[in-house]
Design a protein around this motif. Structure first.
Motif, PDB file in Angstrom:
ATOM      1  N   ARG A 125       0.880  -1.326  -0.002  1.00 17.29           N
ATOM      2  CA  ARG A 125       0.083   0.015  -0.028  1.00 17.29           C
ATOM      3  C   ARG A 125       0.676   1.339   0.107  1.00 17.29           C
ATOM      4  O   ARG A 125       0.447   2.224  -0.403  1.00 17.29           O
ATOM      5  N   THR A 126       2.002   1.081   0.499  1.00 19.51           N
ATOM      6  CA  THR A 126       2.946   2.246   0.497  1.00 19.51           C
ATOM      7  C   THR A 126       3.418   2.862  -0.791  1.00 19.51           C
ATOM      8  O   THR A 126       3.567   3.873  -1.181  1.00 19.51           O
ATOM      9  N   TRP A 127       3.896   1.670  -1.540  1.00 18.14           N
ATOM     10  CA  TRP A 127       4.070   1.943  -2.930  1.00 18.14           C
ATOM     11  C   TRP A 127       3.143   2.613  -3.607  1.00 18.14           C
ATOM     12  O   TRP A 127       3.086   3.478  -4.603  1.00 18.14           O
TER      13      TRP A 127
ATOM     14  N   GLY B 297       1.504   5.825  -0.962  1.00 20.49           N
ATOM     15  CA  GLY B 297       2.521   6.880  -0.217  1.00 20.49           C
ATOM     16  C   GLY B 297       2.201   6.720   1.319  1.00 20.49           C
ATOM     17  O   GLY B 297       1.496   5.778   1.796  1.00 20.49           O
ATOM     18  N   PRO B 298       3.032   7.206   2.155  1.00 15.38           N
ATOM     19  CA  PRO B 298       2.976   7.190   3.598  1.00 15.38           C
ATOM     20  C   PRO B 298       1.912   7.727   4.010  1.00 15.38           C
ATOM     21  O   PRO B 298       1.071   8.530   3.371  1.00 15.38           O
ATOM     22  N   SER B 299       1.200   6.944   5.001  1.00 13.68           N
ATOM     23  CA  SER B 299      -0.122   7.356   5.585  1.00 13.68           C
ATOM     24  C   SER B 299      -0.247   8.838   6.363  1.00 13.68           C
ATOM     25  O   SER B 299      -1.383   9.247   6.154  1.00 13.68           O
ATOM     26  N   PHE B 300       0.768   9.550   6.801  1.00 11.91           N
ATOM     27  CA  PHE B 300       0.718  10.802   7.245  1.00 11.91           C
ATOM     28  C   PHE B 300       0.433  11.769   5.961  1.00 11.91           C
ATOM     29  O   PHE B 300      -0.025  12.925   6.172  1.00 11.91           O
TER      30      PHE B 300
END
Length: 491
Positions: free
Chosen positions: A4-6, A9-12
Motif C-alpha cells: 500500500r505504501t508503494w 505513499g506514507p499514511s501521514f
C-alpha cells in the motif's frame, strides 16, 4: 504489487500538515555541488516556465495524461493528427525564437512592424512566429516559400529539421535538401548548416564516404633516388598470360618485366612458363645485356595470388636463391598487403599491358612475332619523357628519357649530327669514350636537377574527398567502414 505504501505513499500524507512528523533535515553545500550535473542538456521546451515575460501556451494536461491514450501499453495511432504535429512545430519554433533571437523578438513586440537583420527583413505573423519578408508577394508561391520562418544555424532543432528533410529527399545532395527546406524555413547560413549535417549522415557515409588519406609520406627509399648506373636497383614482376600460335595450337606464355627504380627504364622478357628455370633463363639474358644489379625488388611471395601459385616457387626455389647469392645480388620483398610499395614497377606493368592491348587486340601471333612487338614496346617505353620539353630558340633541346641515361641518346631515331657532333675531329676510341662518359654525366645531372626534384612534392597528402575535407587520422566518434579482403564491404 500489494504494497500500500508503494501505491498510496506514507499514511501521514492523508492527514493534515499539522500531523506530519517533524523530521530533522540537513543541507550540505559541498555534497550538492558534487552532484551538480556537468554539461547539462539544453532544455528546448518546458511546460512550466518561471519567466514572467514569456506567455506559456495553453496546454491541456488532462488530454496528455489521459488513460484513454494508452491501451494495453500501446499508444493509439488515431490520436496523432496533422493538427497536433502542426501545433508542436509552432511550439518548437517559438521556443527557438526566444532562445536565439531575443533582441529581434523584443523589438518586434514593441510595435515595430519590420526589423532588419543584416540582409533580412523580419516581421511577426499572426501566430507570433518570426518570418523573413520576401519580394515575391505577387507570385503564386505559398506563404512559407515567399516568407519563410527564420531559424538559427546552430541549434538542435535546426539540425533535426535538416536531417528530417534530408530523409524526405531520399538522402540526395546538399542542393536538393536545402531547396526542400527553403519551401518553409530560412536557415541562417543554410548551405553551411546543411553541409555539416549531411557530412555526418551515417547512410551517406556508408555509400559515399571517402577513405582516409595516408599519413605524411616518409622519404623515398634509397633505391628510388640513387644516381648510380641504370638497373643497379631493379624491380621485377610478371604479367600475362599471353597466347601464341604454335603448330596450329595456342599455348600460353608470360611476360617478365624488369624496371629500373631510379631511371624508370624497362626490360621485357617472354617466358614460356612460370617455372624457376624459365625465370633464371630470362634473368641471365637480362643481366647479360643490362649488367648485374645489386638489389632485386619484388612483391611478397604471399601476394602472388593474383597471377599463379607457381610464381611462389620462383622466389622460394633453392636454385634461384643460390644463383642470387653467388652473384652477390640481394633480393628484397615488399611488405605483405602493401602493393603501393611496388608502385614504380606496377605502373610500368600497366603501361606495357596498355600498349600490348592496343597493338595486338584479339590477334594471335607466333612466338617470334610477339617477341618482336614486345621488344619494340620496350624501346617505346624507354623513350617516354621524364621531364618537360622546354622551348629552345635553336630547337635542339629534347626531354630527358630513360634511353638517354642508358645509351646517351634516343634509340627510336638516329642521332642528330648537330647535337652529338664531336668538336675535335680526333677519331680515337679513347676520345670517343671520354665524350660518351661526359655525355652520360650531363644527362645524369639533368636527371638529378629536373626529374629528381620533381619527386620532392607530396602527391596525395592534401587531396579532398567529394564534398568533404579528408583527414589523415581517425578520431573517436568517426563513422568508418571496415574492409575485408574476402568480402566487398563489411558495415
Amino acid at each position: 504489487m500489494n504494497n500500500r505504501t508503494w501505491w498510496n505513499g506514507p499514511s501521514f500524507l492523508q492527514q493534515g500538515s499539522e500531523n506530519w512528523p517533524d523530521l530533522p533535515t540537513s543541507f550540505d553545500v559541498e555534497s550538492a555541488n558534487a552532484e551538480r550535473v556537468k554539461n547539462s542538456t539544453t532544455i528546448v521546451h518546458s511546460l512550466v516556465t518561471t519567466s514572467r515575460q514569456v506567455a506559456t501556451p495553453n496546454i491541456d494536461l488532462e488530454a496528455i495524461i489521459s488513460p484513454e491514450r494508452v491501451k494495453s501499453s500501446q499508444r493509439s495511432e488515431e490520436n496523432l493528427t496533422a493538427e497536433g504535429i502542426s501545433k508542436a512545430k509552432q511550439i518548437w519554433t517559438k521556443t527557438v525564437r526566444m532562445q536565439c533571437f531575443p533582441q529581434e523578438w523584443k523589438e518586434l513586440t514593441k510595435g515595430i512592424k519590420e526589423v532588419r537583420m543584416k540582409q533580412i527583413i523580419l516581421y511577426l505573423d499572426t501566430q507570433g512566429i518570426i518570418r523573413c519578408k520576401g519580394r515575391l508577394g505577387e507570385s503564386s508561391l505559398s506563404e512559407g516559400a515567399n516568407n519563410p520562418i527564420l531559424l538559427p544555424a546552430k541549434h538542435k532543432y535546426t539540425t533535426s529539421l535538416i536531417s528530417e528533410y534530408h530523409k524526405v529527399v531520399h538522402h540526395n545532395g546538399i542542393r536538393e535538401t536545402l531547396n526542400a527546406i527553403r519551401q518553409t524555413y530560412w536557415i541562417i547560413r543554410g548551405c553551411e548548416s546543411v553541409k555539416k549535417v549531411i557530412r555526418r549522415c551515417v547512410l551517406c557515409l556508408k555509400f559515399e564516404g571517402k577513405p582516409y588519406t595516408s599519413s605524411v609520406q616518409p622519404d623515398l627509399p634509397g633505391e628510388r633516388v640513387s644516381d648510380g648506373l641504370p638497373f643497379i636497383h631493379t624491380g621485377v614482376d610478371f604479367a600475362g598470360r599471353l597466347y601464341v600460335q604454335s603448330n596450329s595450337q595456342q599455348r600460353k606464355v608470360y611476360l617478365c618485366l624488369y624496371t629500373c627504380a631510379s631511371t624508370r627504364a624497362v626490360h621485357l622478357e617472354i617466358t614460356e612458363d612460370l617455372s624457376a628455370v624459365s625465370f633464371l633463363q630470362s634473368f641471365r639474358r637480362f643481366t647479360s645485356r643490362r649488367g648485374l644489379p645489386s638489389t632485386i625488388l619484388s612483391d611478397n611471395a604471399k601476394t602472388f595470388k593474383s597471377a599463379s601459385a607457381e610464381i611462389k616457387k620462383i622466389v622460394r626455389c633453392e636454385e634461384v636463391q643460390t644463383y642470387m647469392v653467388n652473384n652477390q645480388i640481394q633480393w628484397k620483398f615488399i611488405v605483405e598487403k602493401a602493393p603501393w610499395w611496388g608502385g614504380f614497377w606496377e605502373r610500368m606493368v600497366g603501361i606495357t599491358k596498355r600498349c600490348l592491348k592496343k597493338t595486338i587486340g584479339r590477334s594471335t601471333l607466333t612466338f617470334e612475332e610477339l617477341r618482336t612487338i614486345v621488344v619494340e614496346i620496350e624501346g617505346t617505353i624507354n623513350n617516354h619523357p621524364l621531364t618537360y620539353m622546354y622551348d629552345d630558340v635553336e630547337g635542339v633541346s629534347q626531354p630527358l628519357t630513360p634511353a638517354h641515361l642508358i645509351y646517351g641518346r634516343q634509340i627510336i631515331k638516329g642521332p642528330s649530327q648537330r647535337q652529338f657532333e664531336i668538336p675535335n675531329a680526333n677519331k680515337s676510341l679513347t676520345r670517343r669514350a671520354k665524350y660518351q662518359f661526359k655525355l652520360l654525366n650531363d644527362f645524369t645531372r639533368q636527371w638529378r636537377r629536373e626529374y629528381l626534384l620533381g619527386l620532392r612534392e607530396h602527391s596525395n597528402c592534401s587531396r579532398e574527398g567529394h564534398g568533404q575535407s579528408r583527414r589523415t587520422t581517425v578520431k573517436p566518434g568517426d563513422i568508418v567502414i571496415l574492409k575485408d579482403d574476402l568480402t566487398h564491404r563489411i558495415w
